[in-house]
Design a protein around this motif. Structure first.
Motif, PDB file in Angstrom:
ATOM      1  N   LEU A   6      -4.837 -35.771   7.191  1.00 53.25           N
ATOM      2  CA  LEU A   6      -5.483 -35.225   8.386  1.00 53.25           C
ATOM      3  C   LEU A   6      -6.822 -34.592   8.041  1.00 53.25           C
ATOM      4  O   LEU A   6      -7.807 -34.742   8.780  1.00 53.25           O
ATOM      5  CB  LEU A   6      -4.561 -34.203   9.059  1.00 53.25           C
ATOM      6  N   ASN A   7      -6.856 -33.903   6.896  1.00 58.31           N
ATOM      7  CA  ASN A   7      -8.122 -33.278   6.479  1.00 58.31           C
ATOM      8  C   ASN A   7      -9.186 -34.334   6.185  1.00 58.31           C
ATOM      9  O   ASN A   7     -10.349 -34.184   6.533  1.00 58.31           O
ATOM     10  CB  ASN A   7      -7.893 -32.414   5.244  1.00 58.31           C
ATOM     11  N   ARG A   8      -8.765 -35.420   5.527  1.00 56.50           N
ATOM     12  CA  ARG A   8      -9.716 -36.496   5.213  1.00 56.50           C
ATOM     13  C   ARG A   8     -10.229 -37.157   6.489  1.00 56.50           C
ATOM     14  O   ARG A   8     -11.421 -37.485   6.589  1.00 56.50           O
ATOM     15  CB  ARG A   8      -9.048 -37.529   4.311  1.00 56.50           C
ATOM     16  N   ILE A   9      -9.342 -37.359   7.446  1.00 62.07           N
ATOM     17  CA  ILE A   9      -9.765 -37.951   8.721  1.00 62.07           C
ATOM     18  C   ILE A   9     -10.751 -37.031   9.424  1.00 62.07           C
ATOM     19  O   ILE A   9     -11.769 -37.480   9.980  1.00 62.07           O
ATOM     20  CB  ILE A   9      -8.541 -38.226   9.619  1.00 62.07           C
ATOM     21  N   ALA A  10     -10.455 -35.716   9.388  1.00 60.31           N
ATOM     22  CA  ALA A  10     -11.352 -34.756  10.036  1.00 60.31           C
ATOM     23  C   ALA A  10     -12.714 -34.738   9.359  1.00 60.31           C
ATOM     24  O   ALA A  10     -13.758 -34.693  10.027  1.00 60.31           O
ATOM     25  CB  ALA A  10     -10.721 -33.360   9.997  1.00 60.31           C
ATOM     26  N   LEU A  11     -12.715 -34.802   8.017  1.00 60.25           N
ATOM     27  CA  LEU A  11     -13.981 -34.800   7.287  1.00 60.25           C
ATOM     28  C   LEU A  11     -14.774 -36.082   7.570  1.00 60.25           C
ATOM     29  O   LEU A  11     -16.001 -36.044   7.726  1.00 60.25           O
ATOM     30  CB  LEU A  11     -13.721 -34.679   5.781  1.00 60.25           C
ATOM     31  N   LEU A  12     -14.053 -37.214   7.633  1.00 59.98           N
ATOM     32  CA  LEU A  12     -14.725 -38.473   7.928  1.00 59.98           C
ATOM     33  C   LEU A  12     -15.305 -38.452   9.343  1.00 59.98           C
ATOM     34  O   LEU A  12     -16.438 -38.911   9.567  1.00 59.98           O
ATOM     35  CB  LEU A  12     -13.738 -39.632   7.786  1.00 59.98           C
TER      36      LEU A  12
END
Length: 515
Positions: A6-12
């Motif tokens: 979820l964090n990676r998706i948010a950062l992307l």
């Protein structure tokens, strides 16, 4: 989903949002340049990039800056595609890939500026004012590098947003177009920096933005009101033949093209200098006795023709070809000439020809050979003149021979390659900035594009627009005394940046001394 995913998706998502913002902001800059010149969009575009880079890592800032550049160049130089359709059967399929590839490559320069700015701003405890200064500094260094690396391409510089504003373009006489870009981007970022600030600092930065604009306007106004030298009393005739590019080099059209220029040149009226554009004569004029005799018949006694022509010279390595401007007197004899030294890659020569299986976009028997550099021509009865052929006029500080200062600049060009796109207007903007920087009038003769008489303050005195056939009869405007930029070139840019940082850091030094 796992929290890490979820964090990676948010950062992307955040990165893609910033890149989209950067792309849109870059595209908006195109509307700040001629022919649009929407000045209010200057702070909008650069402030959006300034805000979008805050708190980003080096790599992410690079991508955001690259997206900004892609938007700027993708729209700003889209007119280049027109040249591929002149011979559409041979080159049309390359138009979009070529423009996309060039835009992506040029976007690397703002990307590097953005990455360096973001990295230093993130690591250092910079206030909003110093952040604006850092942003403008890296932006300007990137523009300067873009104008010099791999032959250079200093097109649509940030300062060209001010070309249509008489007073605001005048500081280029002191600091050049790159220096004016520094001032433009610095002042453009101040409003959003003021919004991000708080308390007394917000008021200080707001007042600084207003003071920056007022100072640039006041300095420019004073220059416009300063005395100029008396005009030299020379009458010019500029001929714009408006020959379609796809017809120009066809053997069956050669006589019609030449006749058109002769007919326009002999219209009623008096002149001292007759000016034809780049490659106006579609052949080797110095070798054509009959053509020179017809020119002699069209020139009144004591008059001079300056015309763009191709030239060829035998050498041990074979025939060498040059893109030149040659001067002829009323007898049809050649007086002197100038060979273009800053050639257009893929238009006038193919870089790395031994490795790249690519043809030139322009007709010709072989690659052009570069001339020796800027040159001042001395002609009978005519003030000393510098010559810049087409593309050469876009290079700040590389148009005039510093050892023999001319009194005017002749820009022979052919923008028929670019149709009715925004390209010719942007090209004209470059010529106007060279006039301000050098303190010299610039006279443009275009096959089509925009022929114009530009005075030493960058004001257009007379013009013929794209697609028009005709002549301009006008007096040669007066030159101004050598400007600081004409005397010291881009050393003035370095001096401006160093002075700005010294001024901004002074309060910190005083605090350190007091402690």
């Amino acid at each position: 989903m796992k929290p890490e995913i979820l964090n990676r998706i948010a950062l992307l998502h955040r990165l893609l949002s910033r890149m989209t913002l950067g792309f849109v902001a870059g595209a908006l800059t195109v509307l700040t340049f001629p022919p649009f010149s929407l000045l209010l969009l200057v702070p909008v575009a650069y402030s959006a990039l300034f805000v979008g880079l805050r708190d980003l890592s080096f790599g992410r800032a690079f991508l955001v800056g690259w997206a900004f550049g892609l938007g700027q160049f993708g729209f700003g130089i889209s007119w280049i595609a027109e040249s591929f359709y002149v011979e559409g059967e041979r080159f049309g399929a390359m138009a979009i890939p070529a423009v996309a590839g060039l835009s992506a490559g040029l976007a690397i320069f703002p990307a590097i500026a953005a990455a360096l700015f973001a990295e230093i701003a993130r690591r250092g405890a910079l206030g909003n004012l110093l952040a604006c200064l850092l942003f403008a500094t890296f932006w300007t260094v990137a523009e300067w590098l873009r104008g010099h690396v791999l032959t250079g391409f200093p097109w649509i510089l940030a300062s060209y947003a001010l070309v249509d504003y008489a007073a605001l373009r005048q500081p280029a006489a002191w600091v050049g177009s790159y220096g004016l870009s520094f001032l433009t981007v610095f002042v453009a970022a101040l409003p959003v920096a003021a919004v991000m600030a708080s308390g007394r600092q917000r008021l200080t930065i707001s007042l600084m933005a207003l003071a920056g604009i007022a100072t640039m306007w006041a300095v420019g106004t004073l220059r416009l009101q300063s005395d100029t030298e008396q005009p030299p009393g020379v009458e010019l005739r500029i001929v714009q033949g408006n020959v379609p590019q796809e017809e120009k080099w066809a053997p069956e059209n050669r006589e019609a093209t030449f006749a058109r220029y002769l007919e326009l040149s002999t219209q009623p009226g008096d002149f001292d200098v007759l000016l034809w554009p780049e490659t106006a004569f579609p052949g080797f004029l110095d070798e054509d006795t009959e053509a020179r005799a017809r020119i002699a018949a069209a020139l009144p006694d004591g008059r001079v023709l300056l015309t763009g022509v191709p030239d060829r010279v035998p050498s041990e390595d074979g025939t060498r070809y040059f893109n030149t401007v040659q001067a002829f007197d009323e007898t049809g004899e050649i007086l002197t000439g100038y060979a273009k030294h800053h050639l257009v890659p893929f238009g006038e020569y193919v870089p790395f020809r031994g490795w790249l299986p690519i043809e030139r976009l322009t007709a010709g028997l072989g690659d052009f050979t570069p001339g020796l550099g800027p040159r001042t021509l001395a002609l009978p009865g005519v003030p000393l003149v510098a010559v810049a052929i087409c593309y050469e006029i876009i290079f700040p500080g590389h148009v005039v021979d510093d050892l023999f200062r001319p009194e005017w600049i002749f820009n022979a060009t052919n923008d028929a390659w670019f149709g009715t796109s925004i390209g010719p207007e942007q090209h004209l903007a470059s010529a106007r900035m060279r006039a301000v920087e050098e303190g010299l009038p610039v006279i443009r003769a275009a096959n089509t594009g925009i022929s114009a008489v530009i005075d030493a303050s960058g004001e257009i005195v007379a013009r013929l627009d794209t697609g028009e056939t005709g002549i301009i009869d006008a007096s040669l405007p007066s030159a101004r005394p050598p400007t600081l930029y004409a005397s010291f070139g881009d050393w003035m840019l370095l001096a401006l940046i160093l002075a700005s940082w010294s001024w901004a850091m002074a309060p910190m030094r005083r605090l350190t001394t007091a402690a």
